[in-house]
Design a protein around this motif. Structure first.
Motif, mmCIF file in Angstrom:
data_model
loop_
_atom_site.group_PDB
_atom_site.id
_atom_site.type_symbol
_atom_site.label_atom_id
_atom_site.label_comp_id
_atom_site.label_asym_id
_atom_site.label_seq_id
_atom_site.Cartn_x
_atom_site.Cartn_y
_atom_site.Cartn_z
ATOM 1 N N ILE A 61 0.857 -1.180 0.000
ATOM 2 C CA ILE A 61 0.000 0.000 0.000
ATOM 3 C C ILE A 61 0.897 1.235 0.000
ATOM 4 O O ILE A 61 1.834 1.320 0.797
ATOM 5 C CB ILE A 61 -0.930 0.040 1.227
ATOM 6 C CG1 ILE A 61 -1.722 -1.266 1.342
ATOM 7 C CG2 ILE A 61 -1.876 1.229 1.143
ATOM 8 C CD1 ILE A 61 -2.744 -1.468 0.265
ATOM 9 N N GLU A 62 0.610 2.189 -0.887
ATOM 10 C CA GLU A 62 1.388 3.420 -0.972
ATOM 11 C C GLU A 62 0.471 4.624 -0.815
ATOM 12 O O GLU A 62 -0.625 4.668 -1.386
ATOM 13 C CB GLU A 62 2.133 3.494 -2.314
ATOM 14 C CG GLU A 62 3.146 2.377 -2.512
ATOM 15 C CD GLU A 62 3.829 2.457 -3.869
ATOM 16 O OE1 GLU A 62 3.496 3.377 -4.653
ATOM 17 O OE2 GLU A 62 4.691 1.611 -4.149
ATOM 18 N N TYR A 63 0.929 5.602 -0.027
ATOM 19 C CA TYR A 63 0.206 6.849 0.189
ATOM 20 C C TYR A 63 1.057 7.992 -0.372
ATOM 21 O O TYR A 63 2.196 8.187 0.073
ATOM 22 C CB TYR A 63 -0.047 7.099 1.669
ATOM 23 C CG TYR A 63 -0.787 6.003 2.402
ATOM 24 C CD1 TYR A 63 -2.134 6.131 2.714
ATOM 25 C CD2 TYR A 63 -0.126 4.850 2.828
ATOM 26 C CE1 TYR A 63 -2.814 5.143 3.410
ATOM 27 C CE2 TYR A 63 -0.799 3.859 3.524
ATOM 28 C CZ TYR A 63 -2.133 4.009 3.808
ATOM 29 O OH TYR A 63 -2.799 3.024 4.499
ATOM 30 N N ILE A 64 0.512 8.741 -1.304
ATOM 31 C CA ILE A 64 1.230 9.866 -1.910
ATOM 32 C C ILE A 64 0.375 11.117 -1.745
ATOM 33 O O ILE A 64 -0.793 11.137 -2.148
ATOM 34 C CB ILE A 64 1.546 9.603 -3.389
ATOM 35 C CG1 ILE A 64 2.430 8.350 -3.516
ATOM 36 C CG2 ILE A 64 2.238 10.804 -4.020
ATOM 37 C CD1 ILE A 64 2.785 7.990 -4.931
ATOM 38 N N GLU A 65 0.974 12.157 -1.176
ATOM 39 C CA GLU A 65 0.263 13.403 -0.896
ATOM 40 C C GLU A 65 0.662 14.476 -1.899
ATOM 41 O O GLU A 65 1.843 14.626 -2.232
ATOM 42 C CB GLU A 65 0.571 13.884 0.525
ATOM 43 C CG GLU A 65 -0.164 15.140 0.916
ATOM 44 C CD GLU A 65 0.147 15.592 2.326
ATOM 45 O OE1 GLU A 65 -0.199 16.736 2.685
ATOM 46 O OE2 GLU A 65 0.762 14.794 3.079
ATOM 47 N N LEU A 66 -0.322 15.207 -2.389
ATOM 48 C CA LEU A 66 -0.098 16.301 -3.325
ATOM 49 C C LEU A 66 -1.229 17.305 -3.186
ATOM 50 O O LEU A 66 -2.201 17.072 -2.460
ATOM 51 C CB LEU A 66 0.008 15.793 -4.756
ATOM 52 C CG LEU A 66 -1.274 15.280 -5.437
ATOM 53 C CD1 LEU A 66 -1.069 15.230 -6.945
ATOM 54 C CD2 LEU A 66 -1.687 13.913 -4.942
ATOM 55 N N GLN A 91 3.192 9.066 -13.162
ATOM 56 C CA GLN A 91 3.106 10.523 -13.134
ATOM 57 C C GLN A 91 3.364 11.062 -11.731
ATOM 58 O O GLN A 91 4.077 12.062 -11.560
ATOM 59 C CB GLN A 91 1.725 10.972 -13.626
ATOM 60 C CG GLN A 91 1.499 10.752 -15.119
ATOM 61 C CD GLN A 91 0.095 11.151 -15.540
ATOM 62 O OE1 GLN A 91 -0.903 10.668 -15.009
ATOM 63 N NE2 GLN A 91 0.011 12.048 -16.507
ATOM 64 N N LEU A 92 2.809 10.397 -10.738
ATOM 65 C CA LEU A 92 3.026 10.834 -9.364
ATOM 66 C C LEU A 92 4.478 10.622 -8.935
ATOM 67 O O LEU A 92 5.022 11.417 -8.158
ATOM 68 C CB LEU A 92 2.085 10.090 -8.425
ATOM 69 C CG LEU A 92 0.611 10.490 -8.516
ATOM 70 C CD1 LEU A 92 -0.244 9.606 -7.624
ATOM 71 C CD2 LEU A 92 0.422 11.943 -8.130
ATOM 72 N N GLN A 93 5.119 9.571 -9.430
ATOM 73 C CA GLN A 93 6.516 9.338 -9.095
ATOM 74 C C GLN A 93 7.391 10.459 -9.653
ATOM 75 O O GLN A 93 8.344 10.907 -8.991
ATOM 76 C CB GLN A 93 6.968 7.986 -9.641
ATOM 77 C CG GLN A 93 8.398 7.619 -9.292
ATOM 78 C CD GLN A 93 8.616 7.518 -7.797
ATOM 79 O OE1 GLN A 93 7.710 7.119 -7.064
ATOM 80 N NE2 GLN A 93 9.802 7.876 -7.332
ATOM 81 N N GLN A 94 7.079 10.920 -10.848
ATOM 82 C CA GLN A 94 7.815 12.051 -11.413
ATOM 83 C C GLN A 94 7.617 13.309 -10.574
ATOM 84 O O GLN A 94 8.554 14.090 -10.378
ATOM 85 C CB GLN A 94 7.366 12.288 -12.852
ATOM 86 C CG GLN A 94 7.701 11.150 -13.810
ATOM 87 C CD GLN A 94 7.100 11.341 -15.190
ATOM 88 O OE1 GLN A 94 6.364 12.298 -15.432
ATOM 89 N NE2 GLN A 94 7.405 10.421 -16.098
ATOM 90 N N MET A 95 6.407 13.495 -10.043
ATOM 91 C CA MET A 95 6.147 14.653 -9.194
ATOM 92 C C MET A 95 6.892 14.536 -7.865
ATOM 93 O O MET A 95 7.362 15.540 -7.316
ATOM 94 C CB MET A 95 4.641 14.788 -8.955
ATOM 95 C CG MET A 95 3.837 15.093 -10.200
ATOM 96 S SD MET A 95 2.057 15.235 -9.871
ATOM 97 C CE MET A 95 2.032 16.682 -8.816
ATOM 98 N N VAL A 96 7.004 13.321 -7.332
ATOM 99 C CA VAL A 96 7.761 13.121 -6.103
ATOM 100 C C VAL A 96 9.224 13.481 -6.309
ATOM 101 O O VAL A 96 9.861 14.125 -5.458
ATOM 102 C CB VAL A 96 7.611 11.662 -5.613
ATOM 103 C CG1 VAL A 96 8.572 11.368 -4.470
ATOM 104 C CG2 VAL A 96 6.186 11.393 -5.170
ATOM 105 N N GLU A 97 9.790 13.074 -7.441
ATOM 106 C CA GLU A 97 11.189 13.369 -7.733
ATOM 107 C C GLU A 97 11.423 14.868 -7.923
ATOM 108 O O GLU A 97 12.536 15.351 -7.698
ATOM 109 C CB GLU A 97 11.619 12.603 -8.982
ATOM 110 C CG GLU A 97 11.604 11.082 -8.789
ATOM 111 C CD GLU A 97 11.865 10.326 -10.073
ATOM 112 O OE1 GLU A 97 12.001 10.983 -11.127
ATOM 113 O OE2 GLU A 97 11.937 9.075 -10.029
#
Length: 268
Positions: A61-66, A91-97
């Motif tokens: 399970i992964e939680y990504i906040e934006l 797309q979210l991984q690119q935003m995290v980076e």
């Protein structure tokens, strides 16, 4: 009889004759399937050790906040053709980076098919739930006596019952593997919990200035409880929720995207 004697004469002198080809008889479909099975056609090797080896199901399970605005931009006019959420996860991984999003939490647990597994990275927060009222207190509008009097010991509100809340990261998962080993049916209960402060429900003060209060803790929780089917090795979008702000209230300007990924691992 003339033609018959002629044919015999040709055969006697070794002259070749033409053989008429006969059309093969039609085979019923049931016999065709049986022939294919008997003919050694095998998509899976029954003696393959990986086929009979025990399997372990890994649940992630992964939680990504934006920001809410950024998520709306990603989802605007999006038309997913199936349950595969890998394009959105990329797309979210690119935003995290790029520091445009934050990887809030990752939960990972392994379980056998049909077995329940639990995970916890927690602080056991123990807090009172029932109080014995304070004794020796005075009403807020009471005034001190005009003459000194004998004061009795002041007993503040005393806790008499307690409860425990797990603050942190919790996960319950019960995955079940299908017969073909491709689909995982899973029951999930992921949860993130924070202690955001305390609320004073009652406060009393005696004539000597002693203060007694009854306070209860405040918690903020991101949780989900669901049953879902996912494909082996594929990302699935589970939920979108609103996190807390610095005061512990719901922050509508931020979003937390929850992803699920299940993998079938061969034990060998």
């Amino acid at each position: 009889m003339k033609l018959s004697w002629t044919a015999l004469g040709l055969l006697a002198f070794g002259v070749p004759t033409l053989a008429v080809a006969q059309k093969p008889e039609a085979v019923p479909p049931a016999f065709e399937k049986a022939a294919e099975s008997d003919g050694g056609h095998q998509e899976e090797d029954p003696f393959d050790p990986d086929r009979s080896a025990p399997k372990r199901l890994q649940v992630q399970i992964e939680y990504i906040e934006l920001s809410h605005e950024a998520l709306t931009k990603l989802l605007f006019l999006a038309k997913p053709e199936g349950s595969d959420a890998a394009p959105l996860r990329k797309q979210l991984q690119q935003m995290v980076e790029k520091n445009e999003a934050t990887a809030l939490e990752t939960q990972l647990i392994a379980a056998s098919s049909g077995q329940k597994a639990t995970l916890g990275s927690i602080h056991e927060f123990i807090y009172p739930t029932e109080y014995e009222p304070a004794s020796g207190t005075a009403k807020p509008d009471d005034k001190p006596p005009a003459f000194p009097t004998v004061s009795f010991p002041f007993n503040p509100a005393t806790p008499t019952a307690f409860d425990t809340r797990n603050v942190g990261s919790n996960l319950e998962a019960e995955p079940t593997l299908s017969e073909d080993g491709r689909i995982i049916d899973i029951r999930l209960a992921p949860e993130l919990t924070w202690h955001t402060g305390d609320t004073i429900w009652q406060e009393t003060k005696d004539t000597l200035g002693n203060i007694s209060n009854i306070r209860m803790p405040d918690f903020y929780t991101l949780s989900a409880s669901l049953s879902i089917s996912c494909v082996n090795g594929q990302y699935t979008l589970l939920a979108v929720q609103s996190p807390k702000n610095a005061k512990g209230d719901t922050d509508m300007s931020r979003k937390v995207v929850m992803f699920l990924k299940c993998d079938v691992l061969i034990v060998k």
